[in-house]
Write a protein that holds these residues in place. Sequence first.
Motif, short mmCIF file in Angstrom:
data_model
loop_
_atom_site.label_atom_id
_atom_site.label_comp_id
_atom_site.label_asym_id
_atom_site.label_seq_id
_atom_site.Cartn_x
_atom_site.Cartn_y
_atom_site.Cartn_z
N ALA A 54 0.81 -1.22 0.00
CA ALA A 54 0.00 0.00 0.00
C ALA A 54 0.84 1.27 0.00
CB ALA A 54 -0.93 0.00 1.21
N GLY A 55 2.17 1.13 0.20
CA GLY A 55 3.03 2.30 0.12
C GLY A 55 3.32 3.00 1.42
N ILE A 56 3.19 2.29 2.56
CA ILE A 56 3.60 2.89 3.83
C ILE A 56 5.08 3.27 3.74
CG2 ILE A 56 3.88 2.52 6.31
CD1 ILE A 56 0.97 2.65 5.45
N GLY A 57 5.42 4.48 4.14
CA GLY A 57 6.78 4.96 3.95
C GLY A 57 7.84 4.21 4.72
N LYS A 58 7.52 3.90 5.98
CA LYS A 58 8.49 3.19 6.82
C LYS A 58 7.76 2.14 7.63
CE LYS A 58 12.11 3.90 10.32
NZ LYS A 58 12.85 4.91 11.11
N ILE A 59 8.27 0.92 7.60
CA ILE A 59 7.70 -0.18 8.36
C ILE A 59 8.80 -0.80 9.20
CG2 ILE A 59 6.54 -2.43 8.26
CD1 ILE A 59 5.44 -1.62 5.53
N SER A 60 8.55 -0.87 10.51
CA SER A 60 9.47 -1.55 11.41
C SER A 60 8.79 -2.83 11.89
CB SER A 60 9.82 -0.67 12.61
OG SER A 60 10.54 0.47 12.19
N ILE A 61 9.56 -3.91 11.97
CA ILE A 61 9.02 -5.19 12.40
C ILE A 61 9.92 -5.78 13.48
CG2 ILE A 61 7.84 -5.68 10.22
CD1 ILE A 61 10.20 -7.38 9.39
N ALA A 62 9.32 -6.55 14.38
CA ALA A 62 10.10 -7.15 15.46
C ALA A 62 9.61 -8.56 15.76
CB ALA A 62 10.01 -6.30 16.72
N ASP A 63 10.55 -9.49 15.88
CA ASP A 63 10.24 -10.86 16.28
C ASP A 63 11.54 -11.55 16.66
OD1 ASP A 63 9.44 -13.70 16.33
OD2 ASP A 63 7.60 -12.99 15.35
N PHE A 64 11.53 -12.23 17.79
CA PHE A 64 12.73 -12.92 18.27
C PHE A 64 12.88 -14.32 17.69
CE2 PHE A 64 9.31 -14.47 20.84
CZ PHE A 64 9.63 -15.80 21.10
N ASP A 65 11.82 -14.84 17.06
CA ASP A 65 11.73 -16.26 16.72
C ASP A 65 12.36 -16.56 15.36
OD1 ASP A 65 11.08 -18.86 17.18
OD2 ASP A 65 8.91 -18.61 16.95
N THR A 66 12.58 -17.86 15.13
CA THR A 66 13.02 -18.34 13.83
C THR A 66 11.91 -19.14 13.17
OG1 THR A 66 13.97 -20.33 14.87
CG2 THR A 66 15.45 -18.45 14.51
N ILE A 67 12.03 -19.35 11.89
CA ILE A 67 10.99 -20.03 11.11
C ILE A 67 11.05 -21.54 11.35
CG2 ILE A 67 10.13 -20.45 8.78
CD1 ILE A 67 11.60 -17.75 8.05
N GLY A 91 14.55 -22.24 9.98
CA GLY A 91 15.72 -21.98 10.80
C GLY A 91 16.22 -20.55 10.73
N LYS A 92 15.74 -19.78 9.76
CA LYS A 92 16.16 -18.39 9.61
C LYS A 92 15.34 -17.47 10.52
CE LYS A 92 17.44 -18.87 4.72
NZ LYS A 92 17.17 -18.37 3.35
N SER A 93 15.85 -16.29 10.76
CA SER A 93 15.14 -15.27 11.54
C SER A 93 13.86 -14.85 10.82
CB SER A 93 16.03 -14.06 11.75
OG SER A 93 15.28 -12.91 12.08
N LYS A 94 12.74 -14.85 11.53
CA LYS A 94 11.49 -14.38 10.93
C LYS A 94 11.58 -12.92 10.54
CE LYS A 94 8.12 -17.55 13.02
NZ LYS A 94 6.90 -17.67 13.84
N ALA A 95 12.07 -12.08 11.44
CA ALA A 95 12.13 -10.64 11.19
C ALA A 95 13.01 -10.32 9.99
CB ALA A 95 12.61 -9.91 12.43
N GLU A 96 14.19 -10.91 9.96
CA GLU A 96 15.12 -10.62 8.87
C GLU A 96 14.60 -11.14 7.54
OE1 GLU A 96 19.91 -11.03 7.84
OE2 GLU A 96 19.07 -11.94 9.66
N THR A 97 14.04 -12.34 7.54
CA THR A 97 13.51 -12.93 6.31
C THR A 97 12.33 -12.13 5.78
OG1 THR A 97 14.21 -15.13 7.04
CG2 THR A 97 12.60 -15.04 5.26
N CYS A 121 9.77 1.33 0.14
CA CYS A 121 9.51 1.35 1.57
C CYS A 121 10.82 1.21 2.35
CB CYS A 121 8.57 0.21 1.97
SG CYS A 121 6.90 0.36 1.32
N GLU A 122 10.93 1.99 3.40
CA GLU A 122 12.07 1.84 4.31
C GLU A 122 11.70 0.77 5.33
OE1 GLU A 122 14.71 4.38 7.58
OE2 GLU A 122 13.18 5.39 6.37
N ILE A 123 12.49 -0.27 5.43
CA ILE A 123 12.18 -1.40 6.30
C ILE A 123 13.26 -1.54 7.37
CG2 ILE A 123 11.68 -3.86 6.44
CD1 ILE A 123 9.69 -2.30 4.70
N LYS A 124 12.83 -1.60 8.63
CA LYS A 124 13.73 -1.84 9.75
C LYS A 124 13.25 -3.10 10.48
CE LYS A 124 16.01 2.07 9.20
NZ LYS A 124 17.44 2.11 8.81
N TYR A 125 14.18 -3.88 10.99
CA TYR A 125 13.77 -5.07 11.71
C TYR A 125 14.58 -5.23 12.99
CZ TYR A 125 17.86 -7.44 9.63
OH TYR A 125 19.13 -7.79 9.24
N ILE A 126 13.93 -5.85 13.98
CA ILE A 126 14.54 -6.12 15.28
C ILE A 126 14.39 -7.60 15.57
CG2 ILE A 126 14.44 -5.64 17.77
CD1 ILE A 126 13.18 -2.91 17.07
#
Length: 236
Positions: free
Chosen positions: A50-63, A80-86, A98-103
């Motif tokens: 939808a074009g949100i300018g910046k989206i930050s996501i956070a999750d400690f878990d792996t897939i 086995g990979k990080s959910k947030a990074e993937t 979109c600017e994407i940040k992940y934690i």
Amino acid sequence: MTEEERIRYARMLAIPEIGKSGMEKLRQAHVFITGCGALGSLTAMYLAGAGIGKISIADFDTIDISNLQRQLFYATADVGKSKAETLAEKLISLNPDCEIKYIKKMMTPSSAKIAYADCSFIIDATDNPSSKFMTDSVCHELEIPYCIGGIAGFSGQVMSWSPGHAGYNDIFHPQGVESGFTPCSLGGVLGPAAGVIACCQASETIKHLTGSGEMLFDRIFTIDLLTMQSHTIEVG
């Protein structure tokens, strides 16, 4: 707006309630999504589209391979990979504008206060009541609106909040919710139920940011896909 952007967002621009002014608001927004599972991953993809300018996501878990039944933006090769990074990689692939940040950590009250501080809207897509109570408390303190969703089996519910309205902590008693909580690993969850609630959370976000429609303030939307019965419950 560039020609490429006009083509990318043509279907959004054609909606009377959004149009060019609404798209500008979406492009200026910063949305934070806590949880990158069934709800969070789908909500994030819709918002990036939808074009949100910046989206930050956070999750400690792996897939995990058991996630793939409902977390459709991950693949068997991602186990086995990080959910947030993937998920961040997939969001950038969908919309590089979109600017994407992940934690890659579990959000705590202290870290949430820092992470949420400059956000326009918060989405709680976690799978446990404790995190939802935390989201409500932090957002109340920072006065940042949010949308909280939950799913179990064939059913789901969603609500939104902004200052002056009833919040999650006002509606649900921590002791009662925690004692009746059954994780999806035990109780199960239908993939399409997650899809319905995630779509509601994405819609609530877009409505709030563009000033469109009627938000789920002081109301809870519930749906049971077994019977296709839905209800909007007044709680304020």
